[in-house]
Scaffold this motif. Structure first.
Motif, PDB file in Angstrom:
ATOM      1  N   ASP A 175      25.865 -33.109  14.562  1.00 64.66           N
ATOM      2  CA  ASP A 175      26.349 -32.964  15.932  1.00 64.66           C
ATOM      3  C   ASP A 175      27.850 -32.710  15.968  1.00 64.66           C
ATOM      4  OD1 ASP A 175      23.770 -33.473  16.720  1.00 64.66           O
ATOM      5  OD2 ASP A 175      24.136 -35.577  17.226  1.00 64.66           O
ATOM      6  N   ARG A 178      28.486 -29.515  12.089  1.00 60.12           N
ATOM      7  CA  ARG A 178      27.694 -28.375  11.597  1.00 60.12           C
ATOM      8  C   ARG A 178      28.153 -27.044  12.174  1.00 60.12           C
ATOM      9  NH1 ARG A 178      21.469 -29.046  12.063  1.00 60.12           N
ATOM     10  NH2 ARG A 178      21.722 -30.194  10.085  1.00 60.12           N
ATOM     11  N   ARG A 179      28.341 -26.978  13.467  1.00 64.51           N
ATOM     12  CA  ARG A 179      28.678 -25.690  14.072  1.00 64.51           C
ATOM     13  C   ARG A 179      29.975 -25.124  13.515  1.00 64.51           C
ATOM     14  NH1 ARG A 179      28.930 -25.202  20.511  1.00 64.51           N
ATOM     15  NH2 ARG A 179      30.598 -26.735  20.216  1.00 64.51           N
ATOM     16  N   GLU A 180      30.992 -25.971  13.391  1.00 65.13           N
ATOM     17  CA  GLU A 180      32.269 -25.465  12.898  1.00 65.13           C
ATOM     18  C   GLU A 180      32.214 -25.140  11.412  1.00 65.13           C
ATOM     19  OE1 GLU A 180      35.978 -23.913  13.206  1.00 65.13           O
ATOM     20  OE2 GLU A 180      34.577 -24.473  14.777  1.00 65.13           O
ATOM     21  N   ASP A 182      29.555 -24.172   9.805  1.00 60.59           N
ATOM     22  CA  ASP A 182      28.788 -22.935   9.707  1.00 60.59           C
ATOM     23  C   ASP A 182      29.630 -21.727  10.105  1.00 60.59           C
ATOM     24  OD1 ASP A 182      26.593 -24.254   8.803  1.00 60.59           O
ATOM     25  OD2 ASP A 182      25.462 -24.157  10.683  1.00 60.59           O
ATOM     26  N   ALA A 183      30.499 -21.914  11.091  1.00 58.22           N
ATOM     27  CA  ALA A 183      31.359 -20.815  11.527  1.00 58.22           C
ATOM     28  C   ALA A 183      32.330 -20.393  10.434  1.00 58.22           C
ATOM     29  CB  ALA A 183      32.125 -21.219  12.780  1.00 58.22           C
ATOM     30  N   GLU A 270      33.335 -33.391  19.207  1.00 58.98           N
ATOM     31  CA  GLU A 270      33.382 -32.106  18.545  1.00 58.98           C
ATOM     32  C   GLU A 270      34.814 -31.829  18.103  1.00 58.98           C
ATOM     33  OE1 GLU A 270      31.794 -29.181  21.136  1.00 58.98           O
ATOM     34  OE2 GLU A 270      29.747 -29.969  21.067  1.00 58.98           O
TER      35      GLU A 270
END
Length: 281
Positions: A175, A178-180, A182-183, A270
Motif C-alpha cells: 500500500d 509498491r506503486r512508486e 514499480d514506477a 504514500e
C-alpha cells in the motif's frame, strides 16, 4: 540532559535538552506553498544531529538577532543569508528559520557550540512503544512526516537494490511502496524482495526495512541489506492492521460510523512524490 554552550565564551545557549533521532522531514526544506504556522522540526526540549545540531526555536537562550541577516522569501526568515543569531559575546552561532511552508528550527553552526552536561543513557530498544500507531487527531502533522519518511525510504531502497527491480508483498508495504517502486522499476534483471524486520517482527527478504532507534538513530540490528526508516513510519507499517478504530469527535467522522468494518485512521500513507523526485539520483 545537556545544554549547548558557545565555544568562544562558554555561555549557555539552550535549555536542557534530550537527544532524538534526526527527522526525515529535515531533508524536505519546504512543505506546501504559503502554509503559515508550520510546526517545529523537532519537539520542544529535544535536539537532533551530530555535526549540525537542530533544536526547537523556543529552546534557545541568550541569543540576539544579527540585524542584516533577517531576510526571508515571504512571511518570515528563511536563513539563506547564513547565521542570523549571535551569542552575547558577538559570535554568530545559529540560524533561525520560520518562513511560511518551512519547518521552524534553529540550526547551530557546526563549530560554534559544544554540549555540556550529562547525556541521558541510551535507552534499550524494548523500552519504546512499538505497538501504537499515532493518530492524526492527536498530531495533525503526523501524516506529512510519514509521507516524507516513506519518500526517503523509497530512495534508499532503490539505492540498496543497486539497479535491480524490487518486489513488495501484499499488505501495508505494498500500500505504501509498491506503486512508486514499480514506477521506478528498471527493465530486466532478477528482482529483489522487500521485507520488514524489527521489534516483534521478522521477515526473510533481500532488502529489509528496519526501524531507527528513536533516540540515537542507529539501525535495528539485522543481517543482510537493511534500509533504516523512522520509528514512527516503521510502527505504522508493522502494526497498521492491528490498530483499533478510534473515530473522530465533533462529528467529522459521523458519515462513516455506519461502515462495517469501521475505517481506521490514517487510511493510507504514500510517499511524498516531490521528495522522491528531489532525492532520486
Amino acid at each position: 540532559m545537556v545544554v549547548f554552550e558557545c565555544v568562544a565564551c562558554g555561555s549557555e545557549l539552550t535549555v536542557p535538552l534530550t537527544q532524538v533521532d534526526g527527522p526525515d522531514h529535515e531533508v524536505v526544506h519546504q512543505w506546501g506553498n504559503g502554509i503559515r504556522y508550520m510546526p517545529s522540526l523537532v519537539p520542544a526540549g529535544t535536539y537532533a544531529g551530530r555535526d549540525r545540531i537542530v533544536i526547537a526555536p523556543g529552546d534557545v537562550r541568550g541569543l540576539s538577532w544579527i540585524e542584516d541577516r533577517l531576510a526571508g522569501y515571504c512571511c518570515g526568515i528563511d536563513g539563506h543569508e547564513g547565521p542570523n543569531l549571535a551569542c552575547a559575546c558577538g559570535r554568530p552561532v545559529a540560524t533561525r528559520i520560520d518562513d511560511c511552508s518551512l519547518w521552524q528550527v534553529v540550526r547551530f553552526e557546526p563549530d560554534a557550540v559544544r554540549p555540556a552536561g550529562d547525556p541521558e543513557p541510551v535507552r534499550e530498544w524494548e523500552s519504546f512503544d512499538w505497538d501504537t500507531t499515532p493518530l492524526t487527531d492527536a498530531d495533525e502533522w503526523w501524516q506529512a512526516r510519514a509521507e516524507i519518511s516513506a519518500a526517503v525510504a523509497v530512495v534508499r531502497v532503490l539505492k540498496a537494490a543497486e539497479g535491480a527491480p524490487v518486489t513488495v508483498p501484499d499488505g501495508p508495504l505494498a500500500d505504501t511502496f509498491r506503486r512508486e517502486l514499480d514506477a521506478q522499476r528498471p527493465s530486466g534483471g532478477p528482482a529483489l524482495s522487500l521485507g520488514l524486520t524489527g521489534p516483534g517482527t521478522t521477515a526473510e527478504a533481500d532488502v529489509l526495512l528496519v526501524p531507527r532507534h528513536p533516540q540515537t538513530g542507529d539501525a535495528w540490528p539485522a543481517e543482510g541489506t537493511v534500509v533504516p526508516i523512522s520509528a514512527e513510519l516503521w510502527v505504522w507499517l508493522a502494526r497498521t492492521s492491528e490498530q483499533p478504530v478510534r473515530p473522530r469527535t465533533g462529528g467529522q467522522w459521523a458519515p462513516f460510523l455506519s461502515d462495517d468494518p469501521l475505517p481506521r485512521r490514517p487510511r493510507t500513507v504514500e510517499p511524498c512524490l516531490w521528495a522522491v523526485r528531489r532525492w532520486l539520483p
